[in-house]
Motif scaffolding. Structure first.
Motif, PDB file in Angstrom:
ATOM      1  N   HIS A   1      97.997  67.097-134.426  1.00 57.17           N
ATOM      2  CA  HIS A   1      97.894  65.931-135.308  1.00 57.17           C
ATOM      3  C   HIS A   1      97.137  66.244-136.593  1.00 57.17           C
ATOM      4  O   HIS A   1      96.614  65.349-137.247  1.00 57.17           O
ATOM      5  CB  HIS A   1      97.309  64.736-134.547  1.00 57.17           C
ATOM      6  CG  HIS A   1      98.202  64.345-133.413  1.00 57.17           C
ATOM      7  ND1 HIS A   1      99.364  63.634-133.604  1.00 57.17           N
ATOM      8  CD2 HIS A   1      98.163  64.681-132.098  1.00 57.17           C
ATOM      9  CE1 HIS A   1      99.982  63.506-132.438  1.00 57.17           C
ATOM     10  NE2 HIS A   1      99.279  64.137-131.515  1.00 57.17           N
TER      11      HIS A   1
ATOM     12  N   CYS B   1     104.347  59.702-137.116  1.00 54.36           N
ATOM     13  CA  CYS B   1     104.025  60.412-135.870  1.00 54.36           C
ATOM     14  C   CYS B   1     103.693  59.376-134.791  1.00 54.36           C
ATOM     15  O   CYS B   1     103.167  58.308-135.111  1.00 54.36           O
ATOM     16  CB  CYS B   1     102.831  61.323-136.134  1.00 54.36           C
ATOM     17  SG  CYS B   1     102.309  62.265-134.695  1.00 54.36           S
TER      18      CYS B   1
ATOM     19  N   CYS C   1     101.254  59.161-133.026  1.00 57.42           N
ATOM     20  CA  CYS C   1      99.816  58.848-133.009  1.00 57.42           C
ATOM     21  C   CYS C   1      99.474  57.715-133.972  1.00 57.42           C
ATOM     22  O   CYS C   1      98.348  57.228-133.980  1.00 57.42           O
ATOM     23  CB  CYS C   1      98.988  60.086-133.341  1.00 57.42           C
ATOM     24  SG  CYS C   1      99.011  60.537-135.087  1.00 57.42           S
TER      25      CYS C   1
ATOM     26  N   CYS D   1     102.056  64.578-139.462  1.00 55.91           N
ATOM     27  CA  CYS D   1     101.433  65.488-138.484  1.00 55.91           C
ATOM     28  C   CYS D   1     102.383  66.634-138.124  1.00 55.91           C
ATOM     29  O   CYS D   1     103.606  66.482-138.171  1.00 55.91           O
ATOM     30  CB  CYS D   1     101.111  64.758-137.189  1.00 55.91           C
ATOM     31  SG  CYS D   1      99.958  63.403-137.338  1.00 55.91           S
TER      32      CYS D   1
END
Ligand SMILES: [Zn+2]
Length: 286
Positions: free
Chosen positions: A148, A158, A160, A165
């Motif tokens: 990340h 992403c 996340c 990332c």
């Protein structure tokens, strides 16, 4: 100390399990990871019931509070702030001897008591550093989360919640997402290599994945000076020597020359067994 340990490695795509007996993992099986949480709990409970052992250990992807048994965030499993160990206890399972991150487990298995950094490229991308057989956790247990790191400013979204990332470009999940956005399908990581030989768009997807992994590998190696960088996970297994050569080139181009020269880049030969062996090691079984 137990004689027979059941090790269960819950991955973003597949659950792997096997029994560790005298330092070897036997009867390794796998099945597609079930979702949501209730289905995953049933799946692990079924495995536990079918493989009698003296004790058991569990690893899962994502950020964990291992002591409490909590999965803080596992984007690839759609879990957030879930006490997985309590949920398993409600299904009748005893508390596992160890509960750890899947890449930490794989790194412990790969290192076999020695020192190396593992860059795991599968459903997600993550790294871990093992020194003398112990995972270097960092203050919050997240040392090595190079998947990340922002690789492209204003880049692809992403799982996340961030954008740009490494994982969005190089993980199997990210690559499948790129194909889906373009209205195309992709069956396996191997097929990206074939596609890249045939069309320019796929070639650029592969080139960006290699570039992202070189970037992540350089960060991991520069911080850890591991002596050996091992590439593991399903995507790394599929891309074999092409990925090794690309990462080698990135280290030579980006990392202090003495550190780059001292770092061997190798491929995992343990495959699915790495995480299971790591669970056995973490539980003091090997
Ligand atoms: Zn991310």
């Amino acid at each position: 100390m137990t004689d027979r340990l059941l090790a269960v490695d819950v991955g973003g795509s597949r659950v792997k399990w096997g029994t560790a007996v005298r330092g070897e993992v036997r009867e390794v099986r796998s099945a597609a990871t079930e979702r949501p949480l209730a289905a995953l709990v049933r799946q692990v409970a079924k495995v536990h019931a079918e493989f009698p052992a003296d004790d058991w250990g569990l690893c899962v992807p994502g950020t964990l509070d291992s002591k409490r048994g909590v999965v803080r965030v596992a984007a690839n499993l759609d879990l957030r702030d879930v006490n997985l160990v309590d949920a398993l206890a409600e299904a009748g399972l005893p508390r596992p001897a160890v509960f750890l991150n899947d890449v930490a487990a794989a790194a412990l298995g790969e290192a076999a008591g020695g020192t190396l950094a593992l860059l795991q490229v599968g459903t997600g991308v993550a790294g871990r550093f093992v020194a003398d057989g112990r995972v270097v956790q960092g203050a919050g247990g997240l040392a090595g989360e190079v998947g990340h790191l922002r690789f492209r400013r204003g880049g692809l979204p992403c799982p996340c919640g961030s954008a740009g990332c490494v994982e969005a470009y190089a993980a199997w999940g990210g690559i499948r997402h790129r194909y889906a956005e373009r209205g195309r399908a992709i069956a396996t990581p191997e097929s990206l290599l074939d596609d890249a030989d045939r069309d320019q768009w796929a070639a650029s997807v592969l080139a960006e994945a290699f570039e992202a992994l070189g970037f992540a590998a350089a960060a991991l190696v520069a911080v850890c000076d591991p002596g050996e960088l091992r590439l593991g996970g399903g995507v790394a297994q599929a891309w074999r020597e092409r990925l090794v050569a690309s990462v080698r080139q990135a280290l030579d181009a980006s990392v202090l020359s003495d550190v780059a020269a001292a770092t061997r880049v190798t491929r995992s030969e343990l495959g699915d067994r790495a995480g299971l062996l790591g669970i056995a090691r973490a539980s003091g079984f090997v």
